[in-house]
Design an enzyme around this catalytic site. Structure first.
Site, PDB file in Angstrom:
ATOM      1  N   SER A 110       0.042   7.967  -3.130  1.00 26.51           N
ATOM      2  CA  SER A 110      -0.388   6.582  -2.997  1.00 26.51           C
ATOM      3  C   SER A 110       0.404   5.861  -1.919  1.00 26.51           C
ATOM      4  O   SER A 110       1.584   6.145  -1.695  1.00 26.51           O
ATOM      5  CB  SER A 110      -0.198   5.854  -4.331  1.00 26.51           C
ATOM      6  OG  SER A 110      -0.377   4.455  -4.189  1.00 26.51           O
ATOM      7  N   TYR A 133      -4.322   1.967   1.376  1.00 31.19           N
ATOM      8  CA  TYR A 133      -4.812   0.623   1.129  1.00 31.19           C
ATOM      9  C   TYR A 133      -4.896  -0.106   2.473  1.00 31.19           C
ATOM     10  O   TYR A 133      -4.034   0.080   3.340  1.00 31.19           O
ATOM     11  CB  TYR A 133      -3.877  -0.157   0.200  1.00 31.19           C
ATOM     12  CG  TYR A 133      -3.932   0.268  -1.241  1.00 31.19           C
ATOM     13  CD1 TYR A 133      -5.130   0.268  -1.941  1.00 31.19           C
ATOM     14  CD2 TYR A 133      -2.775   0.650  -1.914  1.00 31.19           C
ATOM     15  CE1 TYR A 133      -5.183   0.646  -3.274  1.00 31.19           C
ATOM     16  CE2 TYR A 133      -2.810   1.026  -3.249  1.00 31.19           C
ATOM     17  CZ  TYR A 133      -4.023   1.021  -3.920  1.00 31.19           C
ATOM     18  OH  TYR A 133      -4.064   1.389  -5.238  1.00 31.19           O
ATOM     19  N   THR A 159      -9.033   3.636  -0.321  1.00 32.52           N
ATOM     20  CA  THR A 159      -9.421   2.920  -1.532  1.00 32.52           C
ATOM     21  C   THR A 159     -10.112   1.618  -1.155  1.00 32.52           C
ATOM     22  O   THR A 159      -9.565   0.799  -0.419  1.00 32.52           O
ATOM     23  CB  THR A 159      -8.201   2.641  -2.412  1.00 32.52           C
ATOM     24  OG1 THR A 159      -7.681   3.893  -2.883  1.00 32.52           O
ATOM     25  CG2 THR A 159      -8.573   1.779  -3.608  1.00 32.52           C
ATOM     26  N   LYS A 255     -12.823   6.004  -1.880  1.00 30.35           N
ATOM     27  CA  LYS A 255     -12.573   5.893  -3.321  1.00 30.35           C
ATOM     28  C   LYS A 255     -12.944   4.500  -3.823  1.00 30.35           C
ATOM     29  O   LYS A 255     -12.583   3.501  -3.211  1.00 30.35           O
ATOM     30  CB  LYS A 255     -11.100   6.170  -3.608  1.00 30.35           C
ATOM     31  CG  LYS A 255     -10.718   6.191  -5.083  1.00 30.35           C
ATOM     32  CD  LYS A 255      -9.268   6.634  -5.231  1.00 30.35           C
ATOM     33  CE  LYS A 255      -8.870   6.761  -6.684  1.00 30.35           C
ATOM     34  NZ  LYS A 255      -8.758   5.433  -7.342  1.00 30.35           N
ATOM     35  N   HIS A 279     -11.341   2.497 -10.712  1.00 24.60           N
ATOM     36  CA  HIS A 279      -9.893   2.300 -10.645  1.00 24.60           C
ATOM     37  C   HIS A 279      -9.266   2.421 -12.034  1.00 24.60           C
ATOM     38  O   HIS A 279      -8.330   1.688 -12.390  1.00 24.60           O
ATOM     39  CB  HIS A 279      -9.552   0.943 -10.031  1.00 24.60           C
ATOM     40  CG  HIS A 279      -8.320   0.973  -9.170  1.00 24.60           C
ATOM     41  ND1 HIS A 279      -8.376   1.081  -7.807  1.00 24.60           N
ATOM     42  CD2 HIS A 279      -6.992   0.925  -9.471  1.00 24.60           C
ATOM     43  CE1 HIS A 279      -7.153   1.092  -7.306  1.00 24.60           C
ATOM     44  NE2 HIS A 279      -6.289   0.995  -8.302  1.00 24.60           N
TER      45      HIS A 279
END
Length: 387
Positions: A110, A133, A159, A255, A279
């Site tokens: 992440s 992100y 994402t 995603k 999520h």
């Protein structure tokens, strides 16, 4: 390595993790937004789907091996990107990546990890993926993508469903912030987790390794708080997806797809895969479960050259098989490996993968199939699965 042979389910690992991990970090992983209805539905909707048992079928020579975006994998499972993984267990991202590498499945780091891309790259195998992100600071994003390339990342997960944050009540009640608030309740709770504290004292990785020291003006945890609050970009759109695809130049996975129209746009974007994901029920409470949304999305992009995966609620090999039957080429597991990590570190993640694989293999055989790539919805009992 501890003997974990008597650990037989992901639920066993969850119970142990709840005892061993500080409450604020356990609750961060094991919670959803608002009423947590979507979070619970992700699991419960899997249980409604029934399997057709077949008999007198030659069950020798079974294989769960397949490919995800062209990469060979031991089973159609990857470890999902999860923030604060290194707070479930010291050096958590490194430990999980090592377990995934040993088993032969991908690990996804992440953006909001504790261990940095560079740290994890030294331990991850060819299935090292990175989740991105989109922040307002585009220069930071460009440098983050370049760091992922330099670290040998083979696929980028973008994402799309965290432009704004869904409220998670437990985080507010626990005072989970950046940095965490040292309230009396939290300090008392930490005192009951000596093993976790001992491991954390033994590592230097206690911050957000991809951000602190890399983002402009973020040199420590105190400056990170204000930066994070300002940076998630609500203006994210399909134009940004195109820009990131060009900048990255490699395998791109989108995603957060929960609607057939968005799935078609994802296919139009040229992405290599999409992930049907709400999520983990942490954003839009009241959205459908991922497994119930999967069939329509898979049908919407059939023949479009984009792989369909899903995450949310996967707690067993049977769940993996059901998702595969309903059109998912693969699944991502998040909480399942976080429980394992919090319970027993690297050995726990290895055990979780063993449990899921054994359930997948045996259930596939009982359904009359010996190759994962031949599984389709004919293994499911009509009337029990979403269409």
């Amino acid at each position: 390595m501890p003997d974990l042979s008597r650990i037989t389910t992901i639920e066993d690992l969850r119970v142990i993790a709840k005892r061993r991990v500080p409450r604020m970090f356990y609750d961060y992983a094991d919670s959803g937004s608002y009423t947590e209805g979507t979070y619970r539905a992700n699991e419960s909707d899997f249980r409604k789907i029934q399997l057709r048992q077949r008999v007198a079928v030659d069950m020798e020579g079974r294989s769960t091996r397949t490919t995800l975006v062209g990469q060979d994998v031991a089973m159609p499972v990857a470890l999902a990107p999860t923030g604060l993984t290194g707070m479930q267990h010291a050096d958590g991202e490194i430990l999980a990546a090592r377990a995934a590498r040993a088993f032969g499945v991908p690990f996804t780091l992440s953006t909001m990890s504790i261990c940095s891309i560079e740290d994890v790259a030294q331990h991850a195998g060819p299935g090292f993926w990175f989740q991105l992100y989109v922040m307002r600071d585009r220069d930071f994003i460009e440098r983050l993508i370049d760091r992922a390339k330099a670290a040998g990342v083979t696929a980028l997960q973008l994402t799309l469903d965290l432009q704004i944050l869904g409220q998670r009540h437990k985080d507010i009640k626990n005072g989970l912030s950046t940095p965490p608030k040292p309230t009396l309740a939290n300090l008392l709770n930490l005192a009951t987790k000596p093993t976790w504290c001992w491991h954390m004292l033994g590592t230097k990785r206690r911050s957000f390794g991809n951000i602190v020291g890399h983002a402009r003006g973020v040199g420590d945890l105190s400056s990170l708080s204000s930066w994070t609050a300002e940076q998630f970009d609500p203006r994210l759109n399909w134009g940004d997806v195109e820009w990131i695809k060009k900048r990255w130049g490699g395998k791109l996975i989108l995603k957060g797809i929960m609607d057939a129209d968005d799935a078609r746009l994802a296919a139009d974007s040229g992405a290599d895969a999409l992930i049907v994901s709400n999520h983990g029920g942490r954003q839009l409470d009241g959205a459908p479960s991922s497994i119930s949304a999967l069939p329509a999305i898979a049908e919407a992009v059939a023949g479009r050259g984009i792989e369909v995966w899903m995450d949310g609620g996967v707690r067993s090999g049977q769940d993996v098989l059901k998702a595969r039957a309903l059109g998912a080429r693969g699944v991502l597991i998040g909480r399942a490996f976080l429980y394992a990590l919090g319970a027993f570190g690297e050995a726990g993640v290895a055990r979780a993968l063993q449990i899921i694989h054994k359930e997948l293999d045996i259930t596939m055989a009982f359904c009359g199939r010996t190759q994962i790539d031949t599984v389709d919805r004919s293994i499911l009992l009509p009337g029990t699965y979403p269409r």
